[in-house]
Design an enzyme around this catalytic site. Structure first.
Site, mmCIF file in Angstrom:
data_model
loop_
_atom_site.group_PDB
_atom_site.id
_atom_site.type_symbol
_atom_site.label_atom_id
_atom_site.label_comp_id
_atom_site.label_asym_id
_atom_site.label_seq_id
_atom_site.Cartn_x
_atom_site.Cartn_y
_atom_site.Cartn_z
ATOM 1 N N VAL A 44 0.693 -1.201 -0.084
ATOM 2 C CA VAL A 44 0.066 0.265 -0.286
ATOM 3 C C VAL A 44 1.060 0.932 -0.524
ATOM 4 C CG1 VAL A 44 -1.743 1.715 1.166
ATOM 5 C CG2 VAL A 44 -1.684 -1.103 0.787
ATOM 6 N N CYS A 45 2.338 0.923 0.994
ATOM 7 C CA CYS A 45 3.085 2.380 0.959
ATOM 8 C C CYS A 45 3.855 2.616 -0.535
ATOM 9 C CB CYS A 45 4.272 2.097 1.895
ATOM 10 S SG CYS A 45 3.296 1.556 3.763
ATOM 11 N N THR A 46 3.422 1.413 -1.108
ATOM 12 C CA THR A 46 4.430 1.707 -2.304
ATOM 13 C C THR A 46 3.410 2.667 -3.600
ATOM 14 O OG1 THR A 46 5.703 -0.425 -2.484
ATOM 15 C CG2 THR A 46 5.404 0.331 -4.356
ATOM 16 N N LEU A 49 3.411 6.491 -1.716
ATOM 17 C CA LEU A 49 4.017 7.577 -2.409
ATOM 18 C C LEU A 49 4.345 7.495 -4.100
ATOM 19 C CD1 LEU A 49 4.775 6.802 0.614
ATOM 20 C CD2 LEU A 49 7.033 7.603 0.156
#
Ligand code: BEZ
Length: 211
Positions: A44-46, A49
């Site tokens: 999810v973070c990928t 960002l």
């Protein structure tokens, strides 16, 4: 105690993927978006960002400097950035803070031990040019943020900082706005030459004044 709207955003010095940053000095007269993610090399973070990088032009248009943070170290961030770039087809054009000692996470209360002892939740802080906190949002690790919503709130914050209006539910840039209760209808008619639509004595719409 957690930070509240109107508080001064705590200053700090941190190592980032773009070198050492003294936060207030780095913000200068810009607006700021400080947001935490739980961990590097997570799916999810990928996407988050990458989405932020893709919106570079939108943040620049609004004079907003963007900075991300997690408790991973600089080496980890530097190894992860190429993945973000490859997956999202964009250059990561904002700094990511390496907050291994949790300085920033602690100052901004980004670790919620009942959610995770180790990782930051998905916190969002919008900071005004006066260094005061204008918006806080907190999402769990399992839910990626809606960056269009963050831009929408920034539009509202920047509008309402300059005009005596508020924005209604689901407002977006260009929609009608609401005259704030502190302005009488008589004064509103003079202040807002595009017109005032009185639906109730306390609910008065006017076209967005800066359009
Ligand atoms: C993610 O970014 O994909 C993620 C991080 C922590 C927990 C769950 C998902």
């Amino acid at each position: 105690m957690s930070l509240r709207l109107g508080d001064i955003a705590p200053d700090f010095t941190a190592e980032t993927t773009q070198g050492t940053i003294h936060f207030h000095e780095w913000l200068g007269n810009s607006w700021g978006l400080l947001f935490s993610h739980p961990a590097d090399f997570t799916p999810v973070c990928t996407t988050e960002l990458g989405k932020t990088a893709l919106l570079k032009g939108e943040f620049e248009k609004r004079n907003v400097k963007v900075i991300a943070v997690s408790v991973d170290d600089l080496d980890s961030h530097n190894r992860w950035v190429p993945d973000i770039q490859e997956v999202n087809g964009v250059e990561v054009n904002f700094p990511i803070i390496a907050d291994g000692d949790r300085t920033v996470a602690t100052l901004y209360d980004m670790i919620h031990p009942n959610a995770s002892e180790k990782a930051t939740v998905r916190s969002v802080f919008v900071i005004g040019p006066d260094k005061k906190i204008k918006l806080t949002l907190t999402y769990p690790a399992s839910t990626g943020r809606n960056f269009q919503e963050i831009l929408r709130v920034i539009d509202s914050l920047q509008l309402t900082a300059n005009y005596q209006v508020a924005t209604p539910a689901d407002w977006k840039d260009g929609d009608d706005t609401i005259v704030v209760p502190a302005v009488s209808t008589e004064d509103a008619i003079n202040k807002f030459p595009k017109g005032v639509n009185v639906v109730k004595p306390y609910l008065r719409y006017t076209p967005q004044p800066n359009k």
